[in-house]
Design an enzyme around this catalytic site. Sequence first.
Site, PDB file in Angstrom:
ATOM      1  N   SER A 153      47.007  41.803  27.741  1.00  0.00           N
ATOM      2  CA  SER A 153      46.758  40.980  26.551  1.00  0.00           C
ATOM      3  C   SER A 153      45.271  40.880  26.247  1.00  0.00           C
ATOM      4  CB  SER A 153      47.354  39.580  26.761  1.00  0.00           C
ATOM      5  OG  SER A 153      46.968  38.717  25.721  1.00  0.00           O
ATOM      6  N   ASN A 154      44.458  40.578  27.268  1.00  0.00           N
ATOM      7  CA  ASN A 154      43.034  40.366  26.975  1.00  0.00           C
ATOM      8  C   ASN A 154      42.354  41.660  26.538  1.00  0.00           C
ATOM      9  OD1 ASN A 154      41.035  41.330  29.300  1.00  0.00           O
ATOM     10  ND2 ASN A 154      42.909  40.662  30.306  1.00  0.00           N
TER      11      ASN A 154
ATOM     12  N   SER B  64      41.206  43.163  33.772  1.00  0.00           N
ATOM     13  CA  SER B  64      41.900  43.754  34.919  1.00  0.00           C
ATOM     14  C   SER B  64      41.537  45.231  35.112  1.00  0.00           C
ATOM     15  CB  SER B  64      43.420  43.569  34.779  1.00  0.00           C
ATOM     16  OG  SER B  64      43.843  43.836  33.476  1.00  0.00           O
TER      17      SER B  64
ATOM     18  N   CYS C  86      46.318  32.923  38.834  1.00  0.00           N
ATOM     19  CA  CYS C  86      44.915  32.593  38.575  1.00  0.00           C
ATOM     20  C   CYS C  86      44.764  31.076  38.480  1.00  0.00           C
ATOM     21  CB  CYS C  86      44.472  33.248  37.270  1.00  0.00           C
ATOM     22  SG  CYS C  86      42.837  32.693  36.755  1.00  0.00           S
TER      23      CYS C  86
ATOM     24  N   HIS D  26      55.234  37.670  27.214  1.00  0.00           N
ATOM     25  CA  HIS D  26      54.144  37.938  28.151  1.00  0.00           C
ATOM     26  C   HIS D  26      54.393  37.119  29.418  1.00  0.00           C
ATOM     27  CE1 HIS D  26      50.136  37.891  29.977  1.00  0.00           C
ATOM     28  NE2 HIS D  26      49.906  39.005  29.301  1.00  0.00           N
TER      29      HIS D  26
ATOM     30  N   GLU E  42      52.557  35.527  31.416  1.00  0.00           N
ATOM     31  CA  GLU E  42      51.866  34.236  31.503  1.00  0.00           C
ATOM     32  C   GLU E  42      52.577  33.176  30.658  1.00  0.00           C
ATOM     33  OE1 GLU E  42      47.763  31.989  30.320  1.00  0.00           O
ATOM     34  OE2 GLU E  42      47.578  34.133  30.749  1.00  0.00           O
TER      35      GLU E  42
END
Length: 316
Positions: free
Chosen positions: A229-230, A273, A101, A129, A131
């Site tokens: 996560s989000n 997502s 991203c 994670h 990211e």
Amino acid sequence: MTKPPLTLYLAAPRGFCAGVDRAIKIVEMAIEKWGAPVYVRHEIVHNKFVVDGLRDKGAVFVEELSECPDDRPVIFSAHGVPKSVPSAAQARNMIYVDATCPLVSKVHIEAQRHADAGLQIIMIGHAGHPETIGTMGQLPEGDVLLVETPEDVATVAVRDDARLAYVTQTTLSVDDTADIVAALQARFPAIIGPHKEDICYATTNRQEAVKAIAPKCDAMLVVGAPNSSNSKRLVEVGARAGCAYAQLVQRADDIDWRALEGIGSIGITAGASAPEVLINEVIDAFKARYDVTTDLVETAQENVEFKVPRVLRQPA
């Protein structure tokens, strides 16, 4: 038999963000351009339904580059990868496409810029994670230190109190991150933060929408994956904002109807997502059992779009 009435508060924005949209498009365009199979290192986005759909089209998901053959294209997931991964792909003369991203890439560039200026980086994120692994992997080991809580800030061992900067994972809780930043600034007054916060617009917008509906709802469901996560942060934000029952569901089949007995209102949102088709599936499940009145609660409008890499816009 008449159905009981139910007010359904539908959060907006919800679901897909521009980075997820772009990542999925990259896999589909790569399959179109080079044919199947196309390899993808790590789930392109954290959603089983999306991953299974791409697998059906010819994507092969692997955890490490070593599992990919040299002669097939490989795509790096939207969460970003350590610098060592594209280096290894180059060394093997592989075709690779980076679906990181752009807002995650922005954090990578920021971390590199601080390191070039001689600063040690503290990253606010979740250990393990993808990211976090990708961002920390932009720099040599030890150059980026991870903190997950305000308590971690008290014990982090830095090289020089006066030469520090911090970055954050893009999918964190805005409120939790603010507490950690405050702890960092209290312990290290000279620490440098980002020009604009690293938590991405989509994460922030989805959390704001949840805060708007949570106090009105007897219960709230977040459509998303357990490794997203989000999505998990949306559940926490909903509970903290006053919703007594906030749960994550992947699909309509996961709804615990017994836990929802007697409710008069439900809030529904989705992680960045989760595709709209799964949100509609959950809404339809409520319409089958209740006389539903839908109230759209829109706290922001999103019109962000990210271009796919040039290599996919050129003919094969």
